[in-house]
Design a protein around this motif. Structure first.
Motif, PDB file in Angstrom:
ATOM      1  N   LEU A 135      -2.929   4.690 -64.093  1.00 44.72           N
ATOM      2  CA  LEU A 135      -3.337   4.284 -62.754  1.00 44.72           C
ATOM      3  C   LEU A 135      -2.137   4.196 -61.815  1.00 44.72           C
ATOM      4  N   GLY A 136      -1.009   3.714 -62.329  1.00 42.26           N
ATOM      5  CA  GLY A 136       0.194   3.624 -61.509  1.00 42.26           C
ATOM      6  C   GLY A 136       0.682   4.986 -61.073  1.00 42.26           C
ATOM      7  N   TYR A 137       0.612   5.955 -61.974  1.00 42.26           N
ATOM      8  CA  TYR A 137       1.024   7.319 -61.623  1.00 42.26           C
ATOM      9  C   TYR A 137       0.142   7.871 -60.508  1.00 42.26           C
ATOM     10  N   ILE A 138      -1.167   7.708 -60.660  1.00 40.37           N
ATOM     11  CA  ILE A 138      -2.093   8.220 -59.645  1.00 40.37           C
ATOM     12  C   ILE A 138      -1.849   7.545 -58.303  1.00 40.37           C
ATOM     13  N   ALA A 139      -1.593   6.238 -58.333  1.00 36.47           N
ATOM     14  CA  ALA A 139      -1.355   5.510 -57.091  1.00 36.47           C
ATOM     15  C   ALA A 139      -0.053   5.938 -56.428  1.00 36.47           C
ATOM     16  N   LEU A 140       1.000   6.143 -57.230  1.00 32.05           N
ATOM     17  CA  LEU A 140       2.299   6.516 -56.661  1.00 32.05           C
ATOM     18  C   LEU A 140       2.261   7.890 -55.999  1.00 32.05           C
ATOM     19  N   HIS A 142       0.006   9.186 -54.319  1.00 30.43           N
ATOM     20  CA  HIS A 142      -0.616   9.107 -52.995  1.00 30.43           C
ATOM     21  C   HIS A 142      -0.125   7.907 -52.179  1.00 30.43           C
ATOM     22  N   ALA A 143       0.961   7.270 -52.623  1.00 30.50           N
ATOM     23  CA  ALA A 143       1.399   6.046 -51.960  1.00 30.50           C
ATOM     24  C   ALA A 143       2.344   6.293 -50.792  1.00 30.50           C
TER      25      ALA A 143
END
Length: 252
Positions: A135-140, A142-143
Protein backbone atom coordinates in the motif's frame (compact mmCIF):
# COMPACT_ATOMS: atom_id res chain seq x y z
CA UNK A 1 15.77 -9.58 -23.01
CA UNK A 2 16.01 -5.98 -24.18
CA UNK A 3 14.68 -6.90 -27.62
CA UNK A 4 11.44 -7.97 -25.90
CA UNK A 5 11.30 -4.64 -24.07
CA UNK A 6 9.91 -2.82 -27.07
CA UNK A 7 6.29 -1.93 -26.20
CA UNK A 8 5.03 -2.69 -29.72
CA UNK A 9 6.71 -6.11 -29.71
CA UNK A 10 5.38 -6.80 -26.22
CA UNK A 11 1.83 -5.96 -27.34
CA UNK A 12 2.08 -8.31 -30.31
CA UNK A 13 3.55 -11.23 -28.37
CA UNK A 14 1.27 -10.82 -25.37
CA UNK A 15 -1.77 -10.63 -27.65
CA UNK A 16 -0.90 -14.07 -29.03
CA UNK A 17 0.09 -15.70 -25.73
CA UNK A 18 -2.56 -14.21 -23.44
CA UNK A 19 -5.60 -16.27 -24.58
CA UNK A 20 -3.70 -19.54 -24.25
CA UNK A 21 -2.25 -18.53 -20.89
CA UNK A 22 -5.70 -17.54 -19.61
CA UNK A 23 -7.20 -20.85 -20.76
CA UNK A 24 -4.44 -22.85 -19.05
CA UNK A 25 -4.90 -20.80 -15.87
CA UNK A 26 -8.65 -21.48 -15.80
CA UNK A 27 -8.06 -25.19 -16.41
CA UNK A 28 -5.55 -25.48 -13.56
CA UNK A 29 -7.75 -23.48 -11.18
CA UNK A 30 -10.69 -25.79 -11.82
CA UNK A 31 -8.48 -28.88 -11.53
CA UNK A 32 -6.92 -27.63 -8.28
CA UNK A 33 -10.30 -26.85 -6.73
CA UNK A 34 -11.73 -30.23 -7.73
CA UNK A 35 -8.70 -32.06 -6.34
CA UNK A 36 -8.87 -29.95 -3.21
CA UNK A 37 -12.51 -30.80 -2.54
CA UNK A 38 -11.82 -34.48 -3.20
CA UNK A 39 -8.85 -34.56 -0.84
CA UNK A 40 -9.51 -36.38 2.44
CA UNK A 41 -10.10 -34.29 5.57
CA UNK A 42 -7.21 -33.89 7.96
CA UNK A 43 -7.30 -36.13 11.03
CA UNK A 44 -6.93 -33.09 13.29
CA UNK A 45 -8.31 -30.14 11.34
CA UNK A 46 -11.09 -31.89 9.46
CA UNK A 47 -12.49 -30.13 6.40
CA UNK A 48 -11.07 -26.75 7.46
CA UNK A 49 -7.74 -27.92 6.05
CA UNK A 50 -9.13 -27.17 2.58
CA UNK A 51 -8.56 -23.47 3.24
CA UNK A 52 -4.90 -24.37 2.75
CA UNK A 53 -5.42 -24.67 -0.99
CA UNK A 54 -6.18 -20.93 -1.18
CA UNK A 55 -4.23 -19.62 1.79
CA UNK A 56 -0.84 -21.18 1.10
CA UNK A 57 -0.63 -20.33 -2.64
CA UNK A 58 -1.74 -16.75 -1.93
CA UNK A 59 0.99 -16.48 0.73
CA UNK A 60 3.58 -17.76 -1.75
CA UNK A 61 2.35 -15.28 -4.36
CA UNK A 62 2.44 -12.40 -1.88
CA UNK A 63 6.17 -12.94 -1.43
CA UNK A 64 6.77 -13.78 -5.09
CA UNK A 65 5.04 -10.61 -6.28
CA UNK A 66 7.12 -8.46 -3.98
CA UNK A 67 10.34 -10.10 -5.17
CA UNK A 68 9.25 -9.69 -8.80
CA UNK A 69 8.41 -6.03 -8.17
CA UNK A 70 11.79 -5.40 -6.52
CA UNK A 71 13.54 -7.03 -9.49
CA UNK A 72 11.53 -4.90 -11.91
CA UNK A 73 12.40 -1.78 -9.93
CA UNK A 74 16.09 -2.72 -10.05
CA UNK A 75 15.80 -3.24 -13.80
CA UNK A 76 14.20 0.16 -14.22
CA UNK A 77 16.84 1.90 -12.12
CA UNK A 78 19.96 0.12 -13.37
CA UNK A 79 19.27 -0.87 -16.98
CA UNK A 80 16.49 1.60 -17.81
CA UNK A 81 14.40 -1.31 -19.05
CA UNK A 82 11.48 0.23 -20.99
CA UNK A 83 8.82 -2.07 -19.55
CA UNK A 84 10.33 -2.61 -16.11
CA UNK A 85 8.72 0.50 -14.64
CA UNK A 86 5.31 -0.48 -15.95
CA UNK A 87 5.74 -4.03 -14.63
CA UNK A 88 6.73 -2.76 -11.17
CA UNK A 89 3.75 -0.44 -10.92
CA UNK A 90 1.26 -3.01 -12.17
CA UNK A 91 2.61 -5.77 -9.91
CA UNK A 92 1.97 -3.79 -6.71
CA UNK A 93 -1.87 -3.98 -6.74
CA UNK A 94 -1.73 -7.67 -7.62
CA UNK A 95 0.68 -8.38 -4.76
CA UNK A 96 -1.52 -6.41 -2.38
CA UNK A 97 -4.51 -8.48 -3.52
CA UNK A 98 -2.74 -11.79 -2.93
CA UNK A 99 -1.54 -10.58 0.47
CA UNK A 100 -5.07 -9.55 1.44
CA UNK A 101 -6.37 -12.99 0.42
CA UNK A 102 -3.60 -14.58 2.49
CA UNK A 103 -4.52 -12.54 5.58
CA UNK A 104 -8.27 -13.11 5.22
CA UNK A 105 -8.04 -16.85 4.62
CA UNK A 106 -5.49 -17.13 7.40
CA UNK A 107 -7.96 -15.54 9.82
CA UNK A 108 -10.73 -17.85 8.62
CA UNK A 109 -8.43 -20.83 9.16
CA UNK A 110 -7.07 -19.61 12.47
CA UNK A 111 -10.43 -18.98 14.11
CA UNK A 112 -11.47 -22.66 14.42
CA UNK A 113 -7.91 -23.98 14.83
CA UNK A 114 -6.40 -21.43 17.23
CA UNK A 115 -9.58 -20.10 18.78
CA UNK A 116 -8.81 -16.54 17.62
CA UNK A 117 -8.95 -14.56 14.41
CA UNK A 118 -5.59 -12.89 14.89
CA UNK A 119 -2.42 -13.20 16.94
CA UNK A 120 0.61 -10.94 16.83
CA UNK A 121 3.13 -13.65 16.12
CA UNK A 122 6.13 -13.19 13.81
CA UNK A 123 4.61 -14.74 10.69
CA UNK A 124 1.29 -12.87 10.79
CA UNK A 125 2.89 -9.57 11.75
CA UNK A 126 5.50 -9.73 8.98
CA UNK A 127 2.83 -10.56 6.38
CA UNK A 128 0.78 -7.60 7.60
CA UNK A 129 3.89 -5.42 7.22
CA UNK A 130 4.20 -6.76 3.66
CA UNK A 131 0.63 -5.66 2.95
CA UNK A 132 1.41 -2.15 4.23
CA UNK A 133 4.56 -2.07 2.09
CA UNK A 134 2.44 -2.74 -0.97
CA UNK A 135 0.00 0.00 0.00
CA UNK A 136 2.87 2.38 0.77
CA UNK A 137 4.40 1.77 -2.64
CA UNK A 138 1.11 2.47 -4.40
CA UNK A 139 0.59 5.62 -2.35
CA UNK A 140 4.12 6.94 -2.96
CA UNK A 141 3.86 6.53 -6.73
CA UNK A 142 0.89 8.92 -6.74
CA UNK A 143 1.91 11.13 -3.81
CA UNK A 144 3.97 13.70 -5.75
CA UNK A 145 3.03 16.15 -8.45
CA UNK A 146 6.26 15.20 -10.18
CA UNK A 147 5.87 11.53 -11.25
CA UNK A 148 9.66 11.04 -11.29
CA UNK A 149 9.95 11.91 -7.59
CA UNK A 150 7.13 9.54 -6.72
CA UNK A 151 8.70 6.72 -8.67
CA UNK A 152 12.09 7.28 -7.04
CA UNK A 153 10.62 7.30 -3.55
CA UNK A 154 8.60 4.17 -4.29
CA UNK A 155 11.72 2.50 -5.71
CA UNK A 156 13.60 3.01 -2.46
CA UNK A 157 10.70 1.56 -0.48
CA UNK A 158 10.41 -1.43 -2.82
CA UNK A 159 14.11 -2.32 -2.64
CA UNK A 160 14.59 -1.69 1.08
CA UNK A 161 11.32 -3.39 1.97
CA UNK A 162 12.38 -6.62 0.29
CA UNK A 163 14.23 -7.55 3.48
CA UNK A 164 10.80 -8.42 4.87
CA UNK A 165 10.43 -11.33 2.41
CA UNK A 166 13.11 -13.58 3.99
CA UNK A 167 11.81 -12.53 7.40
CA UNK A 168 8.41 -13.93 6.46
CA UNK A 169 9.96 -17.11 5.09
CA UNK A 170 12.19 -17.90 8.08
CA UNK A 171 10.07 -16.38 10.86
CA UNK A 172 8.82 -19.83 11.90
CA UNK A 173 12.43 -20.95 12.30
CA UNK A 174 13.76 -17.87 14.06
CA UNK A 175 10.90 -17.32 16.55
CA UNK A 176 8.24 -19.33 18.32
CA UNK A 177 5.02 -18.93 16.35
CA UNK A 178 1.70 -20.69 15.99
CA UNK A 179 2.56 -21.51 12.39
CA UNK A 180 4.10 -24.89 11.65
CA UNK A 181 7.58 -25.05 10.09
CA UNK A 182 8.01 -25.40 6.34
CA UNK A 183 6.43 -28.62 5.09
CA UNK A 184 6.80 -28.27 1.30
CA UNK A 185 10.02 -26.37 0.55
CA UNK A 186 12.37 -28.16 2.93
CA UNK A 187 15.69 -29.96 2.61
CA UNK A 188 14.29 -33.36 3.46
CA UNK A 189 11.50 -33.06 0.89
CA UNK A 190 7.78 -32.36 1.45
CA UNK A 191 6.27 -33.81 4.59
CA UNK A 192 2.67 -33.55 3.35
CA UNK A 193 0.72 -36.57 2.15
CA UNK A 194 0.43 -36.70 -1.68
CA UNK A 195 -3.37 -36.45 -1.46
CA UNK A 196 -2.92 -32.96 0.01
CA UNK A 197 0.33 -32.02 -1.69
CA UNK A 198 -0.92 -32.60 -5.27
CA UNK A 199 -3.86 -30.15 -5.20
CA UNK A 200 -1.71 -27.69 -3.27
CA UNK A 201 0.97 -27.66 -5.97
CA UNK A 202 -1.63 -27.48 -8.74
CA UNK A 203 -3.18 -24.43 -7.06
CA UNK A 204 0.26 -22.89 -6.61
CA UNK A 205 0.95 -23.18 -10.35
CA UNK A 206 -2.55 -21.88 -11.11
CA UNK A 207 -2.05 -18.83 -8.87
CA UNK A 208 1.30 -18.14 -10.53
CA UNK A 209 -0.27 -18.25 -13.98
CA UNK A 210 -3.16 -16.12 -12.74
CA UNK A 211 -0.65 -13.50 -11.65
CA UNK A 212 1.01 -13.57 -15.06
CA UNK A 213 -2.33 -13.25 -16.85
CA UNK A 214 -3.44 -10.31 -14.72
CA UNK A 215 -0.02 -8.67 -15.01
CA UNK A 216 -0.02 -8.91 -18.80
CA UNK A 217 -3.56 -7.52 -18.94
CA UNK A 218 -2.65 -4.60 -16.68
CA UNK A 219 0.55 -3.88 -18.59
CA UNK A 220 -1.31 -3.91 -21.91
CA UNK A 221 -3.91 -1.55 -20.47
CA UNK A 222 -1.19 0.78 -19.13
CA UNK A 223 0.57 0.86 -22.51
CA UNK A 224 -2.70 1.58 -24.32
CA UNK A 225 -3.49 4.33 -21.83
CA UNK A 226 -0.09 5.93 -22.43
CA UNK A 227 -0.61 5.68 -26.18
CA UNK A 228 -4.00 7.36 -25.89
CA UNK A 229 -2.55 10.12 -23.73
CA UNK A 230 0.26 10.67 -26.23
CA UNK A 231 -2.24 10.89 -29.11
CA UNK A 232 -4.40 13.33 -27.18
CA UNK A 233 -1.37 15.46 -26.40
CA UNK A 234 -0.40 15.52 -30.08
CA UNK A 235 -3.94 16.47 -31.02
CA UNK A 236 -3.96 19.22 -28.40
CA UNK A 237 -0.62 20.57 -29.60
CA UNK A 238 -1.78 20.44 -33.20
CA UNK A 239 -5.02 22.20 -32.35
CA UNK A 240 -3.15 24.82 -30.36
CA UNK A 241 -0.74 25.40 -33.22
CA UNK A 242 -3.58 25.83 -35.71
CA UNK A 243 -5.33 28.21 -33.35
CA UNK A 244 -2.28 30.36 -32.86
CA UNK A 245 -1.63 30.44 -36.61
CA UNK A 246 -5.22 31.35 -37.39
CA UNK A 247 -5.60 33.99 -34.70
CA UNK A 248 -4.15 36.93 -36.71
CA UNK A 249 -6.45 36.15 -39.65
CA UNK A 250 -9.50 35.99 -37.38
CA UNK A 251 -8.51 39.26 -35.70
CA UNK A 252 -8.10 40.96 -39.04
Amino acid sequence: MHRFANPARFMRLSGVVLPWLAALTALLLVAGLVLGFRAPPDYQQGDTVRIMFIHVPSAWMAMFCYSARAAARAGALIWRHPLAEIAAQQTAPLGAGFTAICLITGSLWGAPMWGTWWVWDARLTSVLVLFFLYLGYIALVHAFDDPVRGIRAASVLALVGWINVPIIKFSVDWWNTLHQPASVMRLGGPSIDPSILTPLLVMAVAFTLLFLVLLVIRMRAALLERKIQALRQLEAEAAGGDYRFATPEVSA
